[in-house]
Design an enzyme around this catalytic site. Structure first.
Site, PDB file in Angstrom:
ATOM      1  N   LYS A   1       4.440  11.781   5.585  1.00 17.51           N
ATOM      2  CA  LYS A   1       3.706  11.791   6.855  1.00 17.51           C
ATOM      3  C   LYS A   1       4.383  12.637   7.912  1.00 17.51           C
ATOM      4  CE  LYS A   1       1.106   7.576   5.914  1.00 17.51           C
ATOM      5  NZ  LYS A   1      -0.151   8.248   5.567  1.00 17.51           N
TER       6      LYS A   1
ATOM      7  N   ASP B   1       9.844   2.033   0.637  1.00 16.57           N
ATOM      8  CA  ASP B   1       8.737   2.928   0.978  1.00 16.57           C
ATOM      9  C   ASP B   1       8.719   3.090   2.498  1.00 16.57           C
ATOM     10  OD1 ASP B   1       6.350   4.118   1.606  1.00 16.57           O
ATOM     11  OD2 ASP B   1       5.080   2.629   0.624  1.00 16.57           O
TER      12      ASP B   1
ATOM     13  N   PHE C   1       0.856  -1.185   0.000  1.00 19.62           N
ATOM     14  CA  PHE C   1       0.000   0.000   0.000  1.00 19.62           C
ATOM     15  C   PHE C   1       0.890   1.233   0.000  1.00 19.62           C
ATOM     16  CE2 PHE C   1      -2.412   3.517   1.577  1.00 19.62           C
ATOM     17  CZ  PHE C   1      -3.668   3.336   1.031  1.00 19.62           C
TER      18      PHE C   1
END
Length: 419
Positions: free
Chosen positions: A273, A244, A157
């Site tokens: 983030k 990632d 994801f």
């Protein structure tokens, strides 16, 4: 009247909404129904806590999917945002600004790379990494035009753009959004070296993109040595390794980067983030010059990427991580969390797993996970299920030992009532 979609799986609706029904209803009336939140209406946050519209305080054990590692509304980061917003916020990249170079230098020296591309969202960083890898494949590796392959893992994801959906094996993400055939993406099982090597042998493979710990899949931690072997194989077959680290990076997994648990250096790292402390979208793609040199003027860009406001905030957000020793705190308290819940494995709690303060409890039934999250919310702790029966627990890294044990107690009590 609140929609039946919201009522689904929400046996404690009234006790959770606490007068928030009008706010929920307005979202249902005017917003796209692309989320299914817990029916809690939040209006304020500070540190590890958030408050609903009725003034009830909750411990936030989701951290906006690790966007607020430094805690909600960290005063130093907020003040930086206020100060810079009164001076200059955006110039676009049509001009130089006085902050971008310093921030790029800080990112490169902090994470050990020669170059960085600043973007906004995590999905943009992922898209950028794939574009860079493809161009590198053509210009450096010599892959024939339009033949470059990129390998991903099952359960991955990294966003919900078309390319991210096209790399997914989750029907909720790709159903009715195709076709994806032209992307030339291929999937291999996560934590399976043999399957990966078969794909890497193909001379048209440009990159392998993976999460060091899979977040959305349910905090799936690979076997020891997997990352090291991935690095060795990517080097052997001249394939770029893309890590990632949007969720796992900046201390969440108990190291600055999760790949540091095995002491390896990927060719490309994506960050996002908590690079902003949760104040605005900021992301980055890190690589050495031999990789990022494939980008030339007009080949890639972003109106907001690298804007002065983002640069100033990112610098302060990283300062907070080191000044407050958040990486060590994550590692130490994560061990405490897992040790406490390992005692419950084998029954209602099927499995406990994680690194640092990125952890999950796998519950024996999907309905049990949702109901457990409702009970925890009633007792003042917020978390959310993923993939039906898995609950992620990722409090802000500023949490202290006393607060962690308070949260553990709430989770324990909720589990007892749910069994």
């Amino acid at each position: 009247m609140i929609s039946k979609m919201l009522l689904r799986n929400s046996g404690s609706l009234k006790s959770l909404t606490r007068g928030g029904e009008p706010f929920i209803q307005k979202e249902l009336d005017y917003g796209a129904h692309n989320y299914h939140p817990l029916p809690v209406v939040l209006q304020r946050g500070q540190g590890i806590y958030v408050w609903d519209i009725a003034g009830k305080r909750y411990m936030d054990f989701l951290s906006a999917y690790s966007a607020v590692n430094q805690g909600h509304c960290h005063p130093k980061i907020v003040q930086t945002m206020i100060d810079q917003a009164q001076v200059l916020t955006i110039t676009s990249r049509a001009f130089y600004n006085n902050l971008l170079g310093d921030t790029e230098e800080l990112l490169c020296k902090t994470f050990g790379y020669q170059k960085v591309l600043m973007m906004n969202s995590g999905a943009e960083a992922g898209e950028s990494a794939v574009k860079i890898a493809r161009r590198w494949g053509y210009q450096v590796k010599g892959i024939p035009d339009n033949q470059a392959k990129v390998i991903f893992c099952t359960g991955n994801f990294w966003g919900r753009t078309l390319a991210a959906c096209g790399s997914s094996d989750d029907p909720d993400r790709y159903r009715n959004f195709g076709p994806f055939g032209g992307l030339n993406f291929h999937l291999v099982p996560y934590d399976n070296i043999e399957s990966l090597e078969e794909e890497l042998k193909n001379p048209n493979t440009a990159a392998f993109m993976m999460e060091p710990i899979q977040g959305e899949a349910g905090v799936v931690v690979p076997s020891k040595g997997y990352l090291t072997k991935v690095r060795e194989l990517c080097t052997k077959y001249n394939v770029l390794m893309i890590a990632d680290e949007i969720q796992t990076g900046i201390g969440r997994a108990g190291k600055l980067l999760a790949v540091e648990w095995e002491g390896i250096k990927p060719d490309i790292v994506t960050l996002g983030k908590s690079l902003s402390g949760g104040l605005m979208p900021i992301s980055a793609v890190l690589a050495d010059e031999s990789v990022l040199q494939v980008l030339d003027p007009n080949s890639h860009g972003s109106t907001f990427g690298g804007n002065p406001l983002a640069c100033k905030i990112a610098k302060t957000a990283l300062e907070v991580v080191f000044e407050e020793n958040l990486i060590n705190n994550s590692r130490e308290l994560g061990e405490v969390f897992r040790a406490e819940f390992k005692k419950l494995e084998g029954g209602f709690v099927k499995e406990v797993r994680g690194k640092g303060l990125m952890n999950a409890l796998e519950i024996s039934t999907p309905s049990g996970a949702w109901e457990l999250c409702e009970k925890m919310a009633e007792k003042g702790l917020l978390a959310k299920p993923t993939h039906g029966n898995i609950i992620r627990f990722a409090p802000p890294l500023v949490i202290n030992r006393e607060q962690l044990y308070e949260g553990i107690s709430i989770i324990y009590d909720s589990i007892k009532e749910s069994q």
